[in-house]
Design a protein around this motif. Sequence first.
Motif, PDB file in Angstrom:
ATOM      1  N   THR A  55      46.421  51.701  66.160  1.00  8.75           N
ATOM      2  CA  THR A  55      45.950  50.449  65.660  1.00  8.75           C
ATOM      3  C   THR A  55      44.567  50.871  64.765  1.00  8.75           C
ATOM      4  OG1 THR A  55      47.706  49.124  65.403  1.00  8.75           O
ATOM      5  CG2 THR A  55      45.199  48.438  64.557  1.00  8.75           C
ATOM      6  N   PRO A  86      58.293  52.181  56.873  1.00 10.36           N
ATOM      7  CA  PRO A  86      57.722  52.031  56.785  1.00 10.36           C
ATOM      8  C   PRO A  86      56.504  53.753  57.670  1.00 10.36           C
ATOM      9  CG  PRO A  86      58.795  51.400  59.113  1.00 10.36           C
ATOM     10  CD  PRO A  86      59.391  51.721  57.931  1.00 10.36           C
ATOM     11  N   GLN A 145      51.836  46.900  62.184  1.00  4.62           N
ATOM     12  CA  GLN A 145      52.543  47.814  62.837  1.00  4.62           C
ATOM     13  C   GLN A 145      52.823  48.150  63.770  1.00  4.62           C
ATOM     14  OE1 GLN A 145      54.444  44.167  61.409  1.00  4.62           O
ATOM     15  NE2 GLN A 145      52.107  43.546  60.940  1.00  4.62           N
ATOM     16  N   TRP A 158      47.765  46.117  57.234  1.00  9.43           N
ATOM     17  CA  TRP A 158      49.135  45.263  57.616  1.00  9.43           C
ATOM     18  C   TRP A 158      49.574  46.457  58.178  1.00  9.43           C
ATOM     19  CZ3 TRP A 158      51.109  41.071  58.741  1.00  9.43           C
ATOM     20  CH2 TRP A 158      52.357  40.658  58.477  1.00  9.43           C
ATOM     21  N   SER A 159      49.931  47.760  58.222  1.00  9.45           N
ATOM     22  CA  SER A 159      51.123  48.590  58.511  1.00  9.45           C
ATOM     23  C   SER A 159      50.648  49.284  59.959  1.00  9.45           C
ATOM     24  CB  SER A 159      51.169  49.866  57.404  1.00  9.45           C
ATOM     25  OG  SER A 159      51.588  49.479  56.065  1.00  9.45           O
TER      26      SER A 159
END
Length: 413
Positions: free
Chosen positions: A39, A93, A32, A28-29
């Motif tokens: 990613t 985050p 983002q 998920w992090s």
Amino acid sequence: MDPRFVGYILARGLSYVGDNVWLIAVGWSAAQLGDPRLTGIVLAATGIPRAAFMLVGGVVADLRGPRRFMLAADVLAGLTALIGAGLTAGGEPPTAWLLIALGLAFGTIDAFYLPAANSYLAALLPHAELPRGAAVRQFTRSISEALGRGAGGILVALGGFALAAFVNGATFLLCFAILMFVRPRFTIVRPKRDTGVRQALTDGLRYVVGHPLIRGLAVITLILNMVAIPVETIGVVLKAQDAGWGPSGYGLVAGFLAGGLIVGGLLGAVAQPPKRAGFALGLWIIAGLPGFAGLIFATDVWTVCAAAAWWSFCLGPCNAILSGLLLTETRPDVLGRVQSVVTVVSSAMTPLGIAAFGAFVGVVGLGPVGVACFGCVAATTGWMLLSPAISRAEVHDHSDGPGHAPAAMSSSD
């Protein structure tokens, strides 16, 4: 049931839960970050050291005994996760660099933990009970992964990355506490004390290549991870997009895949291990081929769900049989190295298979690639049944033979 085995299974279950909580939090992090390239790098970070050092991890587990490496790895993994939680406790985050650093650390720890943890089962159970023990471990993994992913989503929603990282760290430290009481019941013969790491690694690879059954099981593991898993993951995602199912349709199929694996794993855990284990392994994959075909060729979401459930149900006993054969038919003094080879073949090759699947789909389309994947799995199954080393493989009771003695006879662990 031996309390040591119960403790081992409980610790492995907690470890699987923590791993999957972490997987959801990092995924998920990473999503983002806003840059698909970042990613991809973040998600690949764990796999790089895992693939690079896993064989060395198997060597040291054989040379020095697995228990001490399990305990050390649990402490290091717990501290690593808690550091990640502390650095993001303010609600910010995690940065890409932090996620990459944590991924590299976890991958390195995994490289030494997994061969040790997988081979330690042989120090807890009599040889004749290893297939059942391996099946129980596989079932525990299926349940724990489902629980961990569900818990990961809830934790990230409630407290973000920091809360999920804290819970992950706590699971590893709890594993350490449990394993402190799980002392070996049997001593597994180790290589000679003067054997160096390089020589031990060479001997282990030579053993895998020269053993027809072990080599065959490694090939089967490679095919299932490089061909079948891409169909179950990215293949289903692309099918959902093409058929217009939306995220809910994809989630439905993924749920049936997980449910089938849990039920199949339960069957593998409670059923009597088959005497002709290699032949049974081939028959279970043949039984699952219609489900695999449905995953590839069906377009109705409920048909695909039924196919997914049947295919993963058949994989449950397959996983139990395969892990049981690896434990019982491997020479005790190379058990850690064999486990490391199989883990590399599975965990390191899966991302490559997914990447290749996506690349081929981009060139020729989903249909032709699906046909090729089905043909590859079917051909592998035919080869298994025609290979005497695999189809005639039986689970033998060598509990009174060399390499498996009461732990009181040695203090090697």
